[in-house]
Design a protein around this motif. Structure first.
Motif, short mmCIF file in Angstrom:
data_model
loop_
_atom_site.label_atom_id
_atom_site.label_comp_id
_atom_site.label_asym_id
_atom_site.label_seq_id
_atom_site.Cartn_x
_atom_site.Cartn_y
_atom_site.Cartn_z
N MET A 1 -4.10 7.73 -2.89
CA MET A 1 -4.40 7.97 -1.49
C MET A 1 -3.27 8.67 -0.74
O MET A 1 -3.38 8.95 0.45
CB MET A 1 -4.74 6.64 -0.79
CG MET A 1 -6.00 5.98 -1.34
SD MET A 1 -6.46 4.43 -0.48
CE MET A 1 -7.11 5.08 1.07
N GLY B 1 -15.48 2.46 -0.78
CA GLY B 1 -14.73 3.69 -0.96
C GLY B 1 -14.84 4.60 0.24
O GLY B 1 -13.86 5.21 0.69
N LYS B 2 -16.05 4.73 0.79
CA LYS B 2 -16.25 5.58 1.97
C LYS B 2 -15.43 5.08 3.16
O LYS B 2 -14.92 5.86 3.96
CB LYS B 2 -17.73 5.61 2.34
CG LYS B 2 -18.61 6.39 1.38
CD LYS B 2 -20.07 6.33 1.82
CE LYS B 2 -20.97 7.12 0.87
NZ LYS B 2 -22.40 7.01 1.26
N ARG B 3 -15.31 3.76 3.25
CA ARG B 3 -14.55 3.17 4.37
C ARG B 3 -13.06 3.09 4.08
O ARG B 3 -12.29 2.61 4.91
CB ARG B 3 -15.09 1.77 4.67
CG ARG B 3 -16.56 1.76 5.11
CD ARG B 3 -16.99 0.38 5.58
NE ARG B 3 -18.43 0.31 5.80
CZ ARG B 3 -19.04 -0.72 6.37
NH1 ARG B 3 -18.35 -1.78 6.76
NH2 ARG B 3 -20.35 -0.71 6.54
N LYS B 4 -12.65 3.55 2.89
CA LYS B 4 -11.24 3.58 2.48
C LYS B 4 -10.57 2.20 2.58
O LYS B 4 -9.45 2.06 3.05
CB LYS B 4 -10.46 4.61 3.31
CG LYS B 4 -10.97 6.04 3.12
CD LYS B 4 -10.07 7.05 3.77
CE LYS B 4 -10.62 8.47 3.60
NZ LYS B 4 -10.76 8.87 2.20
N HIS C 1 0.86 -1.18 0.00
CA HIS C 1 0.00 0.00 0.00
C HIS C 1 0.90 1.23 0.00
O HIS C 1 2.03 1.20 0.49
CB HIS C 1 -0.92 -0.01 1.23
CG HIS C 1 -1.90 1.13 1.25
ND1 HIS C 1 -2.86 1.28 0.28
CD2 HIS C 1 -2.04 2.18 2.11
CE1 HIS C 1 -3.55 2.37 0.53
NE2 HIS C 1 -3.08 2.93 1.64
N VAL D 1 -8.64 -1.05 1.30
CA VAL D 1 -7.50 -1.16 0.39
C VAL D 1 -7.24 -2.63 0.09
O VAL D 1 -7.84 -3.53 0.67
CB VAL D 1 -6.24 -0.51 1.01
CG1 VAL D 1 -6.49 0.97 1.27
CG2 VAL D 1 -5.81 -1.22 2.30
N GLY E 1 -12.74 5.52 -5.83
CA GLY E 1 -11.37 5.26 -5.42
C GLY E 1 -11.18 3.90 -4.77
O GLY E 1 -10.48 3.77 -3.77
N VAL E 2 -11.79 2.87 -5.37
CA VAL E 2 -11.78 1.52 -4.79
C VAL E 2 -10.83 0.63 -5.58
O VAL E 2 -10.76 0.70 -6.82
CB VAL E 2 -13.21 0.92 -4.79
CG1 VAL E 2 -13.19 -0.51 -4.27
CG2 VAL E 2 -14.14 1.78 -3.95
#
Length: 339
Positions: free
Chosen positions: A145, A317-320, A115, A322, A289-290
């Motif tokens: 990110m 995406g809201k929960r970010k 990441h 990865v 952004g997923v």
């Protein structure tokens, strides 16, 4: 730059690694040999082949492969004469010992992927790869990110461990050309001159090729693409179209786009059980952004639990979330169902 010509781009194909996501990791050994042999004749510098999530990715969490990584690697290595056989390793999924086995099977290049804020976990694997004699590159996944300065800090860590190239990786296909430009430029200006910079793009917002061009203009020497765009989400930058564009721009690649286009249409497109394209779900990956490889998992969760895949992806995406958090997709679906 290319191992054969320092004045042209280094072209890396990912059809048999990122493309595994689109095929649920079910590529046969005969297909791997056919694609590898054909790619070798088109002039690409390297071709990547493993489970979509890299060495040892075959699992309940990520999906079981129809063959082992070592079988796929050996099949590709047996089919090529000049192109490097490349593997992906994600620390925490693959082990340093996997690099030893992959090298014995014929791999000669590796991309060690973390990441974008976790480069420190790559040290052991980079050291082992360099000691074995691999061409050693690194991936900063989900690069959207991290801002350019943060990304450079992480790239410098990888460089200090021995990375010969560091990639800006748009795993979500969420970046626009200006985003790519800022990140690639930061790495190119902030790393040692001998450390190469690479660019890996996805088509989720239909910017895969545009972002590859932006990366090259900002100083990237290595560029990824796949036949017919076969890859996670809406796919990677389609290598045949990308090479055609570079030809029109006068950028040297050493690749034959006519041959690439023939292999894309004749060999790769017939493999697709789901068209690799920008559609409602894959577009949502880029918009939210997923991680691109979440697509097939989210579609399965949607079918199993009666929740729209698009809603699952937006919530991810809201929960970010990865890469590596595929196990949370079902949890998200059940939360949405409950609410």
């Amino acid at each position: 730059m290319s191992v054969t010509d320092p004045h042209r781009l280094y072209i890396q194909d990912v059809t048999m690694r990122d493309g595994m996501h689109a095929l649920r990791h079910t590529m046969s050994l005969a297909t791997v040999q056919a694609i590898a042999s054909a790619l070798d004749q088109t002039g690409v510098d390297a071709l990547e082949v493993t489970h979509g999530d890299g060495l040892s990715g075959s699992s309940f969490n990520y999906g079981f492969g129809s063959c082992s990584d070592l079988e796929w690697i050996a099949a590709a290595a047996d089919a090529v004469k000049t192109a490097r056989v490349t593997v992906l390793l994600v620390p925490g999924i693959g082990l340093a010992s996997d690099l030893v086995d992959a090298y014995a099977a014929g791999a000669r290049s590796v991309r060690i992927a973390t990441h974008c804020t976790e480069a420190d976990v790559s040290r052991q694997h980079i050291v082992v790869a360099r000691d074995l004699g691999y061409d050693t590159a690194c991936f900063l996944m989900m690069s959207h990110m991290a801002d350019p300065e943060q990304l450079l800090e992480q790239a410098r860590l990888m460089e200090s461990y021995g990375a010969e190239c560091v990639y800006v990786v748009d795993s979500a296909g969420a970046m626009l050309p200006e985003d790519v430009d800022a990140r690639v430029r930061a790495l190119r200006q902030g790393l040692k001159p001998e450390t190469e910079v690479g660019i890996h793009t996805h088509e989720n917002l239909h910017h895969g090729i545009a972002n590859a061009i932006a990366g090259v203009r900002a100083g990237a020497a290595r560029v990824d693409g796949s036949l017919a765009g076969l890859g996670a989400g809406a796919g990677n930058a389609p290598i045949e179209a990308m090479i055609a564009v570079f030809d029109r721009m006068g950028i040297e690649t050493g690749c034959d786009f006519v041959r690439l286009a023939a292999v894309a249409d004749d060999v790769v497109r017939p493999l697709m059980d789901r068209p690799v394209r920008v559609d409602r779900e894959s577009l949502m990956l880029g918009y939210a952004g997923v991680y691109s490889s979440f697509l097939r998992h989210a579609e399965k969760a949607a079918a199993d639990h009666g929740v729209p895949a698009g809603e699952i992806l937006v919530e991810l995406g809201k929960r970010k979330m990865v890469g590596g958090q595929e196990d949370m997709i079902v949890d998200v679906a059940l939360d949405l169902l409950k609410n």
